[in-house]
Design a protein around this motif. Structure first.
Motif, PDB file in Angstrom:
ATOM      1  N   TYR A 150     -22.225   6.023  23.475  1.00 28.69           N
ATOM      2  CA  TYR A 150     -22.139   6.862  24.951  1.00 28.69           C
ATOM      3  C   TYR A 150     -22.676   8.486  24.597  1.00 28.69           C
ATOM      4  CZ  TYR A 150     -20.212   3.150  26.879  1.00 28.69           C
ATOM      5  OH  TYR A 150     -19.702   1.671  27.191  1.00 28.69           O
ATOM      6  N   LYS A 151     -23.152   8.688  24.186  1.00 28.75           N
ATOM      7  CA  LYS A 151     -23.621  10.154  23.728  1.00 28.75           C
ATOM      8  C   LYS A 151     -24.340  10.949  24.180  1.00 28.75           C
ATOM      9  CE  LYS A 151     -27.235   8.804  21.270  1.00 28.75           C
ATOM     10  NZ  LYS A 151     -27.373   7.255  20.864  1.00 28.75           N
ATOM     11  N   ASP A 152     -24.954  10.020  25.560  1.00 25.04           N
ATOM     12  CA  ASP A 152     -25.711  10.372  26.438  1.00 25.04           C
ATOM     13  C   ASP A 152     -24.941  10.740  27.622  1.00 25.04           C
ATOM     14  OD1 ASP A 152     -27.760  12.208  24.864  1.00 25.04           O
ATOM     15  OD2 ASP A 152     -28.322   9.983  24.400  1.00 25.04           O
ATOM     16  N   ASP A 153     -23.809   9.820  27.380  1.00 21.76           N
ATOM     17  CA  ASP A 153     -23.234   9.272  29.664  1.00 21.76           C
ATOM     18  C   ASP A 153     -21.754  10.152  29.336  1.00 21.76           C
ATOM     19  OD1 ASP A 153     -25.134   7.462  29.834  1.00 21.76           O
ATOM     20  OD2 ASP A 153     -23.735   6.186  28.969  1.00 21.76           O
ATOM     21  N   VAL A 154     -21.982  11.006  30.545  1.00 29.90           N
ATOM     22  CA  VAL A 154     -21.000  12.294  30.410  1.00 29.90           C
ATOM     23  C   VAL A 154     -19.794  11.875  31.285  1.00 29.90           C
ATOM     24  CG1 VAL A 154     -20.723  14.867  32.211  1.00 29.90           C
ATOM     25  CG2 VAL A 154     -22.910  14.334  30.519  1.00 29.90           C
ATOM     26  N   GLN A 155     -20.490  10.877  32.473  1.00 35.55           N
ATOM     27  CA  GLN A 155     -19.203  10.368  33.568  1.00 35.55           C
ATOM     28  C   GLN A 155     -18.095   9.303  31.819  1.00 35.55           C
ATOM     29  OE1 GLN A 155     -22.319   7.148  34.463  1.00 35.55           O
ATOM     30  NE2 GLN A 155     -19.955   6.480  35.019  1.00 35.55           N
ATOM     31  N   TYR A 156     -18.418   9.124  31.174  1.00 37.35           N
ATOM     32  CA  TYR A 156     -17.817   8.857  30.287  1.00 37.35           C
ATOM     33  C   TYR A 156     -17.173   9.524  29.302  1.00 37.35           C
ATOM     34  CZ  TYR A 156     -19.923   4.341  31.783  1.00 37.35           C
ATOM     35  OH  TYR A 156     -20.584   3.733  32.455  1.00 37.35           O
ATOM     36  N   GLU A 157     -17.097  10.438  29.503  1.00 34.32           N
ATOM     37  CA  GLU A 157     -17.192  11.733  28.432  1.00 34.32           C
ATOM     38  C   GLU A 157     -15.226  11.949  28.386  1.00 34.32           C
ATOM     39  OE1 GLU A 157     -18.403  16.523  27.247  1.00 34.32           O
ATOM     40  OE2 GLU A 157     -18.486  15.275  29.446  1.00 34.32           O
ATOM     41  N   ARG A 158     -15.000  11.966  28.869  1.00 36.15           N
ATOM     42  CA  ARG A 158     -12.960  12.014  28.972  1.00 36.15           C
ATOM     43  C   ARG A 158     -12.538  10.830  28.136  1.00 36.15           C
ATOM     44  NH1 ARG A 158      -9.068   9.887  31.920  1.00 36.15           N
ATOM     45  NH2 ARG A 158      -7.088  10.909  32.100  1.00 36.15           N
ATOM     46  N   ASN A 159     -13.408   9.574  28.756  1.00 33.71           N
ATOM     47  CA  ASN A 159     -12.812   8.514  28.051  1.00 33.71           C
ATOM     48  C   ASN A 159     -12.971   8.097  26.423  1.00 33.71           C
ATOM     49  OD1 ASN A 159     -10.643   8.432  30.308  1.00 33.71           O
ATOM     50  ND2 ASN A 159     -12.125   6.930  30.742  1.00 33.71           N
ATOM     51  N   VAL A 160     -14.238   8.202  26.105  1.00 40.78           N
ATOM     52  CA  VAL A 160     -14.116   8.649  24.966  1.00 40.78           C
ATOM     53  C   VAL A 160     -13.717   9.934  24.227  1.00 40.78           C
ATOM     54  CG1 VAL A 160     -16.405   8.672  23.281  1.00 40.78           C
ATOM     55  CG2 VAL A 160     -17.033   7.383  26.256  1.00 40.78           C
ATOM     56  N   PHE A 161     -13.020  10.993  24.000  1.00 45.16           N
ATOM     57  CA  PHE A 161     -12.642  11.942  24.389  1.00 45.16           C
ATOM     58  C   PHE A 161     -11.563  11.544  23.467  1.00 45.16           C
ATOM     59  CE2 PHE A 161      -9.857  15.114  23.690  1.00 45.16           C
ATOM     60  CZ  PHE A 161     -10.370  16.284  22.841  1.00 45.16           C
ATOM     61  N   LEU A 162     -10.689  10.669  24.774  1.00 44.35           N
ATOM     62  CA  LEU A 162      -9.714  10.266  24.385  1.00 44.35           C
ATOM     63  C   LEU A 162      -9.022   8.515  23.242  1.00 44.35           C
ATOM     64  CD1 LEU A 162      -7.780  10.235  28.158  1.00 44.35           C
ATOM     65  CD2 LEU A 162      -7.738  10.982  25.926  1.00 44.35           C
ATOM     66  N   LEU A 163     -10.427   7.913  23.366  1.00 40.61           N
ATOM     67  CA  LEU A 163     -10.283   6.900  22.681  1.00 40.61           C
ATOM     68  C   LEU A 163     -10.583   7.435  20.952  1.00 40.61           C
ATOM     69  CD1 LEU A 163     -12.155   4.282  24.478  1.00 40.61           C
ATOM     70  CD2 LEU A 163      -9.651   4.245  23.602  1.00 40.61           C
ATOM     71  N   ALA A 164     -11.683   8.529  20.662  1.00 42.64           N
ATOM     72  CA  ALA A 164     -12.007   8.979  19.396  1.00 42.64           C
ATOM     73  C   ALA A 164     -10.841   9.610  19.069  1.00 42.64           C
ATOM     74  CB  ALA A 164     -13.216  10.539  19.797  1.00 42.64           C
TER      75      ALA A 164
END
Length: 202
Positions: A150-164
């Motif tokens: 998901y490194k290039d998918d801005v729309q998932y940025e918030r949730n990827v941050f939370l999961l990370a």
């Protein structure tokens, strides 16, 4: 009795536990587990969520992404449940687990949901039997797979941050070692933070 045995056999054939989870039918799921005695770690049932494109996922995956937490909470009470099973599609030498599949296509709709409940992922990662740094065939951890996908998918940025953050708080240590692209801004600060208190301030 013979009638009860026949009922259980019919239920095994016609009642799909993954579908029961996807439809929010917790009592049906409970019946299948406790009366019919289905295999709660089966990866052979397709439901509404993962039934397309050839994806077959464990029951815990269906429960993880369902808006109602009841099925997820119920599965976690089961003594025999494996919350991070090795995926059956993997080759003999491949240790890809369910957590590695958080980056796969069927999970995208959950990652794009603004109401993603990361507390469910926390409850999985916090279990003694879960190794958050388990490696797949390409020598990636679940967190590294997620960040790369998901490194290039801005729309998932918030949730990827939370999961990370959830993975890091659970003790992930091989953070981003094999991922070549470098995140900027808030995500990079999170990955470089030295402890949980520092991550909480980001």
């Amino acid at each position: 009795t013979k009638l009860r045995l026949m009922t259980r056999r019919v239920a095994r054939i016609f009642l799909n536990p993954a579908l029961a989870i996807d439809l929010g039918l917790v009592e049906i799921l409970r019946y299948l587990v406790e009366d019919v005695e289905i295999d709660v770690n089966s990866q052979n049932c397709t439901g509404l969520v993962f039934g397309f494109g050839g994806y077959v996922m464990p029951l815990i995956a269906h429960a993880l992404v369902h808006p109602d937490p009841a099925s997820f909470q119920y599965l976690l009470t089961l003594r025999d449940i494996n919350v991070n099973p090795r995926m059956e599609f993997a080759d003999d030498s491949d240790e890809t687990t369910f957590l590695h599949t958080l980056q796969d296509e069927p999970m995208k709709y959950a990652l794009g949901d603004s109401s993603l409940d990361v507390t469910r992922v926390e409850s999985l990662l916090g279990r003694d039997e879960v190794n958050v740094d388990v490696l797949d065939e390409e020598d990636f951890t679940p967190l590294e797979c997620l960040l790369e996908r998901y490194k290039d998918d801005v729309q998932y940025e918030r949730n990827v941050f939370l999961l990370a953050k959830t993975f890091l708080d659970a003790g992930a240590t091989r953070t981003y070692r094999k991922v070549m692209v470098i995140y900027d801004g808030r995500m990079r600060a999170l990955l470089e933070a030295k402890d949980r208190d520092e991550r909480d301030r980001i």
